[in-house]
Motif scaffolding. Structure first.
Motif, mmCIF file in Angstrom:
data_model
loop_
_atom_site.group_PDB
_atom_site.id
_atom_site.type_symbol
_atom_site.label_atom_id
_atom_site.label_comp_id
_atom_site.label_asym_id
_atom_site.label_seq_id
_atom_site.Cartn_x
_atom_site.Cartn_y
_atom_site.Cartn_z
ATOM 1 N N ARG A 43 0.857 -1.167 0.000
ATOM 2 C CA ARG A 43 0.000 0.000 0.000
ATOM 3 C C ARG A 43 0.901 1.227 0.000
ATOM 4 N NH1 ARG A 43 -1.993 -4.324 1.663
ATOM 5 N NH2 ARG A 43 -4.175 -4.794 1.626
ATOM 6 N N LYS A 44 1.071 1.758 -1.194
ATOM 7 C CA LYS A 44 1.946 2.912 -1.332
ATOM 8 C C LYS A 44 1.132 4.187 -1.164
ATOM 9 C CE LYS A 44 5.001 0.609 -4.548
ATOM 10 N NZ LYS A 44 5.510 0.562 -5.911
ATOM 11 N N THR A 45 1.734 5.099 -0.486
ATOM 12 C CA THR A 45 1.120 6.410 -0.383
ATOM 13 C C THR A 45 1.993 7.392 -1.143
ATOM 14 O OG1 THR A 45 2.297 6.864 1.667
ATOM 15 C CG2 THR A 45 0.084 5.928 1.859
ATOM 16 N N HIS A 46 1.364 8.408 -1.611
ATOM 17 C CA HIS A 46 2.092 9.431 -2.341
ATOM 18 C C HIS A 46 2.976 10.193 -1.354
ATOM 19 C CE1 HIS A 46 2.829 12.883 -4.905
ATOM 20 N NE2 HIS A 46 2.508 12.090 -5.904
ATOM 21 N N ALA A 47 4.223 10.439 -1.739
ATOM 22 C CA ALA A 47 5.174 11.083 -0.834
ATOM 23 C C ALA A 47 4.731 12.465 -0.389
ATOM 24 C CB ALA A 47 6.535 11.165 -1.504
ATOM 25 N N THR A 48 3.980 13.160 -1.228
ATOM 26 C CA THR A 48 3.543 14.516 -0.875
ATOM 27 C C THR A 48 2.037 14.576 -0.671
ATOM 28 O OG1 THR A 48 3.378 15.087 -3.217
ATOM 29 C CG2 THR A 48 5.469 15.574 -2.107
ATOM 30 N N LEU A 49 1.464 13.468 -0.210
ATOM 31 C CA LEU A 49 0.012 13.393 -0.083
ATOM 32 C C LEU A 49 -0.560 14.526 0.777
ATOM 33 C CD1 LEU A 49 -2.591 11.853 -0.626
ATOM 34 C CD2 LEU A 49 -2.115 10.497 1.413
ATOM 35 N N ASN A 50 0.002 14.772 1.919
ATOM 36 C CA ASN A 50 -0.521 15.804 2.813
ATOM 37 C C ASN A 50 0.342 17.054 2.812
ATOM 38 O OD1 ASN A 50 -2.759 14.323 3.688
ATOM 39 N ND2 ASN A 50 -1.449 13.122 5.026
ATOM 40 N N GLN A 51 1.135 17.232 1.788
ATOM 41 C CA GLN A 51 1.967 18.428 1.659
ATOM 42 C C GLN A 51 1.578 19.117 0.352
ATOM 43 O OE1 GLN A 51 5.831 16.710 1.756
ATOM 44 N NE2 GLN A 51 5.688 16.173 3.907
ATOM 45 N N ARG A 52 0.485 19.831 0.430
ATOM 46 C CA ARG A 52 -0.079 20.414 -0.785
ATOM 47 C C ARG A 52 0.918 21.298 -1.509
ATOM 48 N NH1 ARG A 52 -5.087 24.543 -1.137
ATOM 49 N NH2 ARG A 52 -5.180 24.671 -3.391
ATOM 50 N N SER A 53 1.639 22.127 -0.775
ATOM 51 C CA SER A 53 2.566 23.045 -1.438
ATOM 52 C C SER A 53 3.707 22.287 -2.115
ATOM 53 C CB SER A 53 3.108 24.064 -0.443
ATOM 54 O OG SER A 53 3.745 23.420 0.633
ATOM 55 N N ALA A 54 4.137 21.180 -1.558
ATOM 56 C CA ALA A 54 5.226 20.400 -2.162
ATOM 57 C C ALA A 54 4.780 19.750 -3.471
ATOM 58 C CB ALA A 54 5.712 19.343 -1.185
ATOM 59 N N GLN A 55 3.486 19.579 -3.656
ATOM 60 C CA GLN A 55 2.975 18.977 -4.891
ATOM 61 C C GLN A 55 3.135 19.896 -6.089
ATOM 62 O OE1 GLN A 55 -1.071 17.818 -4.126
ATOM 63 N NE2 GLN A 55 -0.504 16.454 -2.462
ATOM 64 N N TYR A 56 3.406 21.177 -5.833
ATOM 65 C CA TYR A 56 3.519 22.133 -6.931
ATOM 66 C C TYR A 56 4.943 22.288 -7.448
ATOM 67 C CZ TYR A 56 -1.188 23.435 -5.527
ATOM 68 O OH TYR A 56 -2.512 23.414 -5.220
ATOM 69 N N VAL A 57 5.907 21.628 -6.851
ATOM 70 C CA VAL A 57 7.307 21.763 -7.279
ATOM 71 C C VAL A 57 7.417 21.353 -8.748
ATOM 72 C CG1 VAL A 57 9.658 20.902 -6.946
ATOM 73 C CG2 VAL A 57 8.210 21.421 -4.962
ATOM 74 N N GLY A 58 8.033 22.235 -9.521
ATOM 75 C CA GLY A 58 8.208 21.979 -10.949
ATOM 76 C C GLY A 58 7.154 22.643 -11.816
ATOM 77 N N ARG A 59 6.072 23.103 -11.240
ATOM 78 C CA ARG A 59 5.015 23.734 -12.033
ATOM 79 C C ARG A 59 5.380 25.166 -12.374
ATOM 80 N NH1 ARG A 59 -0.920 22.490 -10.164
ATOM 81 N NH2 ARG A 59 -1.245 23.963 -11.840
ATOM 82 N N VAL A 60 4.931 25.598 -13.508
ATOM 83 C CA VAL A 60 5.142 26.973 -13.936
ATOM 84 C C VAL A 60 3.881 27.753 -13.578
ATOM 85 C CG1 VAL A 60 5.531 28.494 -15.895
ATOM 86 C CG2 VAL A 60 6.714 26.285 -15.764
ATOM 87 N N VAL A 61 4.084 28.856 -12.866
ATOM 88 C CA VAL A 61 2.969 29.672 -12.389
ATOM 89 C C VAL A 61 3.204 31.113 -12.828
ATOM 90 C CG1 VAL A 61 2.528 28.163 -10.429
ATOM 91 C CG2 VAL A 61 4.115 30.064 -10.175
ATOM 92 N N GLU A 62 2.259 31.955 -12.566
ATOM 93 C CA GLU A 62 2.359 33.352 -12.964
ATOM 94 C C GLU A 62 2.365 34.249 -11.729
ATOM 95 O OE1 GLU A 62 -0.529 36.236 -15.430
ATOM 96 O OE2 GLU A 62 0.194 34.468 -16.515
ATOM 97 N N ALA A 63 3.232 35.260 -11.764
ATOM 98 C CA ALA A 63 3.295 36.207 -10.645
ATOM 99 C C ALA A 63 2.011 37.021 -10.613
ATOM 100 C CB ALA A 63 4.513 37.107 -10.785
ATOM 101 N N GLU A 64 1.415 37.126 -9.442
ATOM 102 C CA GLU A 64 0.170 37.876 -9.269
ATOM 103 C C GLU A 64 0.429 39.346 -9.038
ATOM 104 O OE1 GLU A 64 -3.501 37.122 -8.641
ATOM 105 O OE2 GLU A 64 -2.802 35.809 -10.236
ATOM 106 N N GLU A 65 1.639 39.659 -8.594
ATOM 107 C CA GLU A 65 1.974 41.047 -8.272
ATOM 108 C C GLU A 65 3.477 41.222 -8.408
ATOM 109 O OE1 GLU A 65 0.550 41.200 -4.249
ATOM 110 O OE2 GLU A 65 2.373 40.297 -3.444
ATOM 111 N N ASP A 66 3.922 42.447 -8.379
ATOM 112 C CA ASP A 66 5.355 42.705 -8.387
ATOM 113 C C ASP A 66 5.955 42.211 -7.066
ATOM 114 O OD1 ASP A 66 4.832 43.936 -10.764
ATOM 115 O OD2 ASP A 66 5.081 45.984 -10.016
#
Length: 165
Positions: free
Chosen positions: A85-108
């Motif tokens: 029964r494998k669990t995802h390494a970042t299952l309860n670390q929502r912010s860590a799940q975004y590593v590698g994603r390209v996002v857009e700056a909302e403000e300066d």
């Protein structure tokens, strides 16, 4: 002792079926897989008691125990019972799940801190490459520290903000 024997001998098949259904219902709630086979064993003993009504109560109880133990051990040793029964390494670390994603700056960004939008959520962010992104710059999430994303300019993105020296 005779009273217990009389009670066991007087149990009709449906008592075993009720026991089996109760064990399976508890198993469905708990999902432990420990009551699955005792529940099935109780149903099987109930079926046997239905086919052979004068079946001795002690024999029925012994069959229930033997089938439960044997089936549970066999299940746990089978490849299906030992499935990892494998669990995802970042299952309860929502912010860590975004590593590698390209996002857009909302403000300066000011003093290396600002905000980015990931999907429908605005996140606090800090730059790690010394750049000073402005609103609309494409950034790549390189890490996370709690609720703050660590970002850097996305490779190949149009740089609107000035890079700090």
């Amino acid at each position: 002792m005779q009273t217990l024997t009389d009670v066991l001998n007087s149990q009709p098949a449906w008592h075993w079926w009720v026991l089996g259904a109760a064990l399976l219902a508890i198993e469905m709630i708990s999902t432990t897989q420990y009551l699955l086979w005792p529940g099935i064993a109780a149903l099987a003993v109930g079926l046997l008691k239905f086919i052979i009504p004068p079946l001795d109560g002690w024999v029925a109880l012994l069959l229930f125990a033997a089938i439960s133990v044997f089936a549970t051990v066999a299940w746990k040793r089978s490849p299906m019972g030992r499935a990892e029964r494998k669990t995802h390494a970042t299952l309860n670390q929502r912010s860590a799940q975004y590593v590698g994603r390209v996002v857009e700056a909302e403000e300066d960004f000011v003093n290396g801190r600002g905000a980015v939008r990931v999907d429908d959520t605005r996140w606090c962010a800090a730059v790690v490459d010394g750049s000073a992104p402005i609103k609309g710059d494409r950034l790549q999430v390189s890490g996370a520290d709690g609720a703050e994303l660590k970002v850097q300019l996305a490779p190949g993105s149009l740089v609107l903000g000035a890079v700090a020296s």
